[in-house]
Design a protein around this motif. Structure first.
Motif, PDB file in Angstrom:
ATOM      1  N   ASP A 218      13.247  -1.489   4.062  1.00 26.44           N
ATOM      2  CA  ASP A 218      13.834  -2.596   4.816  1.00 26.44           C
ATOM      3  C   ASP A 218      14.761  -2.072   5.907  1.00 26.44           C
ATOM      4  O   ASP A 218      14.764  -2.587   7.031  1.00 26.44           O
TER       5      ASP A 218
ATOM      6  N   ARG B  90       4.069   2.054   7.064  1.00 26.14           N
ATOM      7  CA  ARG B  90       3.267   1.253   6.142  1.00 26.14           C
ATOM      8  C   ARG B  90       4.157   0.359   5.287  1.00 26.14           C
ATOM      9  O   ARG B  90       3.872  -0.841   5.105  1.00 26.14           O
ATOM     10  N   ARG B  91       5.236   0.929   4.786  1.00 25.99           N
ATOM     11  CA  ARG B  91       6.127   0.163   3.924  1.00 25.99           C
ATOM     12  C   ARG B  91       6.933  -0.876   4.703  1.00 25.99           C
ATOM     13  O   ARG B  91       7.251  -1.954   4.191  1.00 25.99           O
TER      14      ARG B  91
ATOM     15  N   SER C  68      12.950  -8.155   8.594  1.00 23.34           N
ATOM     16  CA  SER C  68      13.742  -7.435   7.600  1.00 23.34           C
ATOM     17  C   SER C  68      14.943  -8.272   7.173  1.00 23.34           C
ATOM     18  O   SER C  68      15.413  -9.147   7.906  1.00 23.34           O
TER      19      SER C  68
ATOM     20  N   ALA D 165       5.860  -4.669   5.147  1.00 23.82           N
ATOM     21  CA  ALA D 165       6.139  -5.684   4.131  1.00 23.82           C
ATOM     22  C   ALA D 165       7.501  -6.351   4.346  1.00 23.82           C
ATOM     23  O   ALA D 165       7.905  -7.197   3.533  1.00 23.82           O
ATOM     24  N   HIS D 166       8.205  -5.984   5.407  1.00 22.10           N
ATOM     25  CA  HIS D 166       9.556  -6.503   5.654  1.00 22.10           C
ATOM     26  C   HIS D 166       9.617  -7.107   7.057  1.00 22.10           C
ATOM     27  O   HIS D 166      10.327  -6.626   7.935  1.00 22.10           O
ATOM     28  N   GLU D 167       8.837  -8.167   7.265  1.00 16.43           N
ATOM     29  CA  GLU D 167       8.791  -8.844   8.557  1.00 16.43           C
ATOM     30  C   GLU D 167       9.177 -10.307   8.393  1.00 16.43           C
ATOM     31  O   GLU D 167       8.391 -11.090   7.845  1.00 16.43           O
TER      32      GLU D 167
END
Length: 490
Positions: free
Chosen positions: A357, A315-316, A323, A319-321
């Motif tokens: 990340d 899930r977290r 990284s 948000a890092h696409e």
């Protein structure tokens, strides 16, 4: 199970465990069992105790069959890890530990093996053997074993002998890395003589899907499989996963992402790779199953994020696409596919000390290597335009499957059950029948994931950066790197 509907048993011997599935002709799983396996790693060495394979396989089968009527069981087949071998005595008892699929202690024998068999290896399309392959390991075992009367056994052979109570043939799939001539479907006696391999040390050969014998009374007591049940020749775990993916048309591919990454496809013609990383197994129907095995995979997550909540990290990571960090997530030293580099080592660049990340960079890094595999296959002219199925433990992560679809830029098919044991059950049900039809009936699709339009091109820059890094370090051939750039920019 009303009416004692016919079932077939598939047994998968993986790196971390044994698993048994009991499957109907329509793919319903009516029983399953699993037991853990442990091994010993020390640098280039990776061993397991073969006796643990038998005890784990037996317990898995007993668990899977507890509610299954004996009269329903039609056959059993076993798959094993590719290139895993040991020496046994003439009664099938281990004389040595098992040298596992990624054990590279036999690297010193590779040049000798390739000098003796190079002409055949080139004709078979893979050019040369690698340090982790079984024939170099056999020479190492012979150098370190004292006494005569030894016999070579692949992982599946060892268990099949226990099932039948007598010596068994090896399937062509597992025998590929031991030097079998898959075109002639025979051992190359001239090569083996040149290497000093004693006559009678190697088992006979049969195609996957061939009857090897029947379950003996002692094995029936240990496993719960009824005495007299046919034992069918299995395959490597990668080939079993391909069969268990249910897509066996030319151009179809299965990506097995477990501890490491294995790609297997289907081709009418033998694929030749001048770089020596793609090799082709032979399917039960005589077609070819080209592919390769990388040393990257989910094992890097188990190593680097032990005990963590992976669902939360998935899930977290979203948000890092892409990284900030760029990771080449090798599970063990050396790379085997899509390039051969014994000196390759994993790396992480531009780490931020942000756990999410770093985790995202591992997921993406595996996806980049998967993409590079397909770029290399395309360079070779292998057919790659068919369905792509995702199997292995990583297929349980919906996020990772979607991420891989985005990175690859193509739809992915996720079967309802994504495991090699199902492919072994397909083989158990295949004698006298078309294996592609058997697989199509047994394998159901869970979902098809399309790449997200808003992610188009998002991962191109970090992918090309990774390509450049592994090329700069001298691991990736310039031809593959150039083709990857050309396909990305097309």
């Amino acid at each position: 199970m009303p009416g004692a509907e016919a079932v077939w048993v598939g047994v998968d011997l993986g790196t971390q465990g044994a698993r048994a599935l009991v499957v109907t002709a329509s793919g319903d799983v009516v029983g399953s069992g699993a037991r853990k396996l442990t091994g010993r790693r020390d640098g280039h060495r990776h061993e397991q105790d073969p006796e643990h394979w038998w005890t784990a396989a037996s317990a898995s089968c007993r668990q899977a069959l507890v509610d299954v009527p004996a009269e329903a069981v039609r056959a059993v087949a076993v798959d094993g890890t590719s290139g895993t071998v040991l020496l046994t005595d003439d009664r099938g008892h281990p004389l040595t530990p098992a040298l596992m699929y990624d054990d590279t202690r036999a690297a010193g024998h590779v040049d000798r093996v390739n000098d003796a068999g190079g002409e055949l290896w080139r004709r078979l399309g893979y050019q040369r053997m690698q340090p982790s392959w079984a024939l170099p390991k056999l020479l190492w075992l012979l150098d370190h074993h004292t006494g005569g009367g030894a016999r070579l056994a692949h992982q599946a052979d060892f268990v099949n002998r226990r099932l039948t109570g007598h010596p068994v043939a090896a399937d062509l799939s597992n025998a590929l890395k031991t030097g079998a001539d898959l075109i002639a479907e025979a051992w190359p006696d001239d090569v083996l003589d040149a290497l000093g391999v004693p006559a009678g040390l190697l088992p006979p050969l049969e195609r996957s899907g061939t009857r090897l014998g029947a379950v003996c009374a002692r094995a029936a007591e240990a496993t719960g499989i009824p005495e007299g049940t046919p034992v069918i020749a299995g395959a490597t775990d990668g080939c079993a996963a391909q069969l268990g993916a249910g897509r066996l048309a030319p151009g179809s591919w299965n990506s097995v992402l477990g501890t490491t990454l294995v790609l297997k496809g289907v081709s009418d013609d033998l694929v030749h790779d001048p770089f020596g990383v793609v090799y082709s197994h032979k399917a039960p129907d005589g077609r070819w199953l080209p592919g390769g095995a990388s040393s990257t995979g989910a094992g890097a997550i188990a190593r680097d994020f032990p005990g963590r909540d992976l669902t939360d990290l998935d899930r977290r990571a979203a948000a890092h696409e892409p990284s900030a960090a760029l990771t080449y997530p090798l599970v063990s030293a050396g790379e085997r596919f899509p390039f051969l580099a014994p000196g390759a080592r994993g790396f992480r660049l531009d780490g931020t000390d942000d756990e999410a990340d770093d985790f995202a960079s591992v997921l993406q890094g595996v996806g980049y290597l998967e993409r590079l595999c397909f770029d290399h296959l395309d360079l070779l002219g292998a057919p790659t335009g068919g369905d792509l199925t995702l199997t292995g433990g990583a297929a349980r992560s919906e996020y990772w499957c979607r991420l891989r679809a985005d990175i690859l830029g193509r739809p992915v098919v996720v079967p309802r059950r994504a495991e090699p044991a199902l492919g072994a059950a397909v083989l158990a049900a295949s004698p006298g029948r078309d294996v592609a039809e058997v697989a199509a009936r047994m394998v159901a699709v869970r979902t098809v994931i399309d790449p997200r339009p808003e992610k188009t091109g998002l991962f191109d820059a970090p992918y090309l950066r990774l390509v450049g890094e592994v090329e700069r370090r001298g691991w990736l051939p310039a031809e593959t790197a150039a083709h990857a750039r050309e396909r990305t920019r097309a």
